[in-house]
Enzyme design. Structure first.
Site, mmCIF file in Angstrom:
data_model
loop_
_atom_site.group_PDB
_atom_site.id
_atom_site.type_symbol
_atom_site.label_atom_id
_atom_site.label_comp_id
_atom_site.label_asym_id
_atom_site.label_seq_id
_atom_site.Cartn_x
_atom_site.Cartn_y
_atom_site.Cartn_z
ATOM 1 N N ASP A 99 0.953 -1.399 0.090
ATOM 2 C CA ASP A 99 0.098 0.080 -0.145
ATOM 3 C C ASP A 99 1.146 1.432 0.697
ATOM 4 O O ASP A 99 1.577 1.313 0.927
ATOM 5 C CB ASP A 99 -1.247 0.137 1.753
ATOM 6 C CG ASP A 99 -2.068 -0.667 1.437
ATOM 7 O OD1 ASP A 99 -2.249 -1.686 0.541
ATOM 8 O OD2 ASP A 99 -2.616 -0.380 2.295
ATOM 9 N N HIS A 155 5.404 -7.176 -0.057
ATOM 10 C CA HIS A 155 4.556 -8.418 -0.632
ATOM 11 C C HIS A 155 5.559 -9.011 -1.978
ATOM 12 O O HIS A 155 5.867 -7.493 -2.743
ATOM 13 C CB HIS A 155 3.245 -8.778 -0.739
ATOM 14 C CG HIS A 155 2.600 -9.156 0.880
ATOM 15 N ND1 HIS A 155 1.830 -10.017 1.031
ATOM 16 C CD2 HIS A 155 2.960 -7.754 1.646
ATOM 17 C CE1 HIS A 155 1.131 -9.336 2.724
ATOM 18 N NE2 HIS A 155 1.572 -8.003 3.220
ATOM 19 N N SER A 258 8.634 3.290 4.653
ATOM 20 C CA SER A 258 9.913 3.914 3.853
ATOM 21 C C SER A 258 9.538 3.668 2.191
ATOM 22 O O SER A 258 8.763 4.144 1.454
ATOM 23 C CB SER A 258 11.465 3.360 3.926
ATOM 24 O OG SER A 258 12.549 3.531 3.417
#
Length: 291
Positions: A99, A155, A258
């Site tokens: 996200d 992911h 980050s």
């Protein structure tokens, strides 16, 4: 190539001010504070964070009660509930690994990636390995920024087997959009973890870039990568048969936010036409398609 606009004077002042701070000392202190387990302290931190970022939707979390986490860091790195980010049915689709906000994306041209419009840095410096960089000649890349309010686990864009990781020491510049526009070669200068995967369509690398206030980078295969913030690079090879990931599997996470850079080999994939710098993205949303 598609990249953000150049830096403004305000961006340069902001980045210069941050660069004058003792970034490592502040980041170590932030990690220590985020890991505090005193109930009153961690609840106060979580309460202040939720007030500062009211758009956070805890109903998406595996544990929706923000105060049930035993530390601020546990809350910050919370896992999503099962089914919160379903992957597309199309097996040829590559998906967003996080996200966040999409930064620059496009072709790797003459061994270079574009950080902002007109500002490039080379793949060999980013990966700290010229031989590995050659495997991505003519490939494609995408950069993702994780804001404090985002989900902070990373992911897999596609299924792959982990071949090697490389910890690369570096600075801790901020990686928010203002610093990205203002600090030349930022991603090749900051501390980072390079993870190399072999997929059915060739090589894929995910680069987890550390930053100011980011207390640590964790890798599913090896655990905590940093801190400590080492002075020398550290490489590790794996038996790919022991570290196979499916599309959408978690491969690592940040302790505080980050950026992530995804690299794909030549003729592996094409980005979806709707993608553009600055647009918000969600984990498992379509990123492109394998060729």
């Amino acid at each position: 190539m598609s990249a953000p606009l150049p830096a403004t004077t305000g961006d340069r002042i902001f980045a210069t001010t941050l660069g004058c701070l003792p970034t490592r000392a502040i980041s170590r202190a932030a990690l220590s504070l985020a890991g505090a387990r005193r109930r009153w302290l961690k609840n106060a931190l979580i309460r202040a964070f939720l007030k500062g970022y009211p758009a956070i939707d805890m109903s998406e979390a595996a544990e929706p009660d923000a105060y049930a986490y035993d530390s601020f860091n546990a809350f910050f790195t919370r896992r999503l509930a099962s089914g919160a980010r379903p992957a597309p049915d199309d097996a040829t689709a590559l998906v967003c690994p996080v996200d966040g906000t999409l930064g620059a994306l496009g072709d790797i041209e003459a061994g270079q990636l574009f950080q902002t419009k007109g500002v490039a840095y080379d793949v060999a410096s980013l990966l700290d390995d010229s031989t590995l960089a050659a495997r991505f000649t003519g490939g494609r890349y995408a950069t993702f920024y994780l804001a404090p309010s985002n989900y902070h686990r990373v992911h897999m864009p596609s299924a792959g087997r982990l071949q090697a990781t490389r910890y690369v020491p570096g600075r801790l510049f901020g990686v928010n959009p203002r610093c990205v526009r203002a600090v030349s070669r930022l991603f090749a200068r900051n501390e980072r973890l390079v993870s190399l995967f072999e997929t059915e369509n060739g090589p894929m690398a995910l680069v987890l870039v550390g930053a100011f206030i980011v207390g640590g980078i964790h890798d599913v295969a090896t655990g905590r990568v940093c801190p400590p913030h080492r002075r020398a690079a550290r490489a590790q090879r794996f038996n790919p048969a022991d570290h196979a990931y499916e599309r959408g599997d978690e491969m690592g996470h940040f302790c505080l936010g980050s950026s992530v850079i995804a690299l794909f080999g030549a003729d592996v994939m094409a980005f979806d036409d709707v993608l553009a710098p600055g647009m918000p993205v969600k984990l498992n949303a379509p990123l492109g398609h394998c060729r």
